[in-house]
Design an enzyme around this catalytic site. Structure first.
Site, PDB file in Angstrom:
ATOM      1  N   ASP A 252      23.570 -64.974  38.612  1.00 56.71           N
ATOM      2  CA  ASP A 252      23.625 -63.385  38.043  1.00 56.71           C
ATOM      3  C   ASP A 252      22.600 -63.207  37.103  1.00 56.71           C
ATOM      4  O   ASP A 252      22.457 -64.020  36.068  1.00 56.71           O
ATOM      5  CB  ASP A 252      24.911 -63.404  37.240  1.00 56.71           C
TER       6      ASP A 252
ATOM      7  N   GLU B  84      19.230 -60.717  31.305  1.00 59.34           N
ATOM      8  CA  GLU B  84      20.337 -61.729  31.841  1.00 59.34           C
ATOM      9  C   GLU B  84      19.739 -62.888  32.665  1.00 59.34           C
ATOM     10  O   GLU B  84      18.875 -62.851  33.521  1.00 59.34           O
ATOM     11  CB  GLU B  84      21.295 -61.087  32.312  1.00 59.34           C
TER      12      GLU B  84
ATOM     13  N   ASP C 173      20.343 -55.098  37.790  1.00 63.65           N
ATOM     14  CA  ASP C 173      21.419 -56.421  37.701  1.00 63.65           C
ATOM     15  C   ASP C 173      21.829 -56.799  39.224  1.00 63.65           C
ATOM     16  O   ASP C 173      22.544 -56.222  39.785  1.00 63.65           O
ATOM     17  CB  ASP C 173      22.645 -55.930  36.926  1.00 63.65           C
TER      18      ASP C 173
ATOM     19  N   GLU D  28      23.878 -62.516  28.397  1.00 68.85           N
ATOM     20  CA  GLU D  28      23.333 -61.053  28.732  1.00 68.85           C
ATOM     21  C   GLU D  28      23.260 -60.085  27.424  1.00 68.85           C
ATOM     22  O   GLU D  28      24.172 -59.458  27.520  1.00 68.85           O
ATOM     23  CB  GLU D  28      23.777 -60.420  30.138  1.00 68.85           C
TER      24      GLU D  28
ATOM     25  N   HIS E 139      29.330 -64.496  29.846  1.00 66.33           N
ATOM     26  CA  HIS E 139      30.213 -65.024  30.431  1.00 66.33           C
ATOM     27  C   HIS E 139      30.212 -66.397  31.174  1.00 66.33           C
ATOM     28  O   HIS E 139      29.102 -66.623  31.566  1.00 66.33           O
ATOM     29  CB  HIS E 139      30.783 -64.030  31.374  1.00 66.33           C
TER      30      HIS E 139
ATOM     31  N   HIS F  25      33.449 -63.915  35.948  1.00 68.12           N
ATOM     32  CA  HIS F  25      33.840 -63.967  34.770  1.00 68.12           C
ATOM     33  C   HIS F  25      34.920 -64.859  34.242  1.00 68.12           C
ATOM     34  O   HIS F  25      36.172 -64.379  34.265  1.00 68.12           O
ATOM     35  CB  HIS F  25      34.086 -62.171  34.233  1.00 68.12           C
TER      36      HIS F  25
HETATM   37 MN    MN Z   1      26.913 -61.212  33.870  1.00 62.45          MN
HETATM   38 MN    MN Z   2      24.754 -59.455  35.706  1.00 68.62          MN
END
Ligand code: MN
Ligand code: MN
Length: 288
Positions: A91, A273, A80, A181, A148, A156
């Site tokens: 992200d 994600e 990640d 995600e 998010h 977030h």
């Molecule tokens: Mn994330």
């Molecule tokens: Mn992530």
């Protein structure tokens, strides 16, 4: 927008780079440090420490500076990666390993959700599509982990994008940036629990501290990372006795510690994600 696009592209490139490195025999610490170095070489900064969560760990594992963990053939690894340019964040995550079915399922969940990232779409509809895609693979999603909203310097914010139909009637707005995600598991809890500290921390709010070394380190954290998560290993070259001073700042409620998150029945977990721009035709920002 230019910075969002740049951050997304670098995140995607660095995630690819990490996936290529993640072969049996590779050391997790090397993978994390090489990805983070590539982010910086690309003219950006990590938006959080590279997360390399193995098997039943769903999220919040980053190797410490003395971590000797070597990737094994039977391991399932979630990579990640978060990148920011002036606080604009990309992200993205992918899972590698030999449980192809589980990996495919989380990707199918993500692919089912992306076309739904349109203005006016209710969050529960996205969650429903994600859970249904998992069900087609006879698998379930983790319910207490979610996507998010993202804004500048806030990883977030506001929205929580569910990975099941949670009844949330909130509608997406045009121009919002969101991370989708899904986490899919072979476990049966459909939940994660909090485990050991991850070595990942975040600044809650800076306030005066008496100790000069703690004060210096806090100044550095506020300046370098703002409210974005950071790893204790990032501070070890600059500051002595990092662990001691982090404990001090935790006690003062200046820092927050992220615990490792494991699937509650210890089943393996896969994750996929992307960061998406909400539009009539949704835009995947974390692509090359
Ligand atoms: Mn994330
Ligand atoms: Mn992530």
């Amino acid at each position: 927008m230019e910075n969002w696009i740049k951050a997304g592209k670098i995140a995607a490139e660095c995630l690819n780079y990490g996936c290529e490195m993640a072969k049996p025999g590779a050391r997790l610490l090397d993978i994390a440090e090489k990805i983070e170095a590539k982010i910086k070489e690309s003219g950006a900064k990590p938006a959080f420490p590279v997360n390399l969560s193995l098997n039943e760990l769903a999220a919040h594992y980053t190797p410490s500076s003395n971590d000797e963990t070597i990737l094994k053939a039977e391991d399932l690894l979630k990579i990640d990666v978060g990148v920011h340019v002036e606080g604009y964040i990309g992200d993205c995550a992918r899972t590698v390993g030999d449980d192809i079915e589980l990996i495919k399922a989380s990707e199918a969940c993500l692919n089912a959700a992306i076309p739904l990232c349109t203005p006016g779409r209710k969050l529960k509809e996205i969650g429903k599509a994600i859970a249904e895609a998992a069900k087609e693979h006879n698998l379930i999603t983790i319910r207490n982990l979610s996507g998010h909203g993202i804004t500048q310097f806030d990883l977030h914010c506001g929205l929580s994008i569910p990975n099941f139909d949670n009844g949330d009637e909130t509608a997406l707005k045009e121009g919002a940036i969101i991370a989708i995600e899904p986490f899919v598991t072979r476990g049966n809890a459909a939940r994660v629990s909090e485990g050991k500290p991850s070595g990942i921390y975040g600044l809650i709010r800076a306030k005066p501290v008496r100790d000069i070394n703690a004060r210096k380190m806090l100044g550095f954290i506020a300046n370098e990372y703002s409210s974005l998560p950071f790893a204790s290993r990032w501070l070890e070259k600059e500051f002595p006795k990092v662990k001691f001073y982090i404990q001090l700042l935790l006690k003062e409620s200046i820092l927050h510690s992220y615990p490792q998150l494991y699937e509650s029945s210890r089943g393996k977990v896969s994750q996929a994600e992307h960061t998406i721009l909400v539009k009539e035709k949704p835009v995947i920002l974390t692509k090359i």
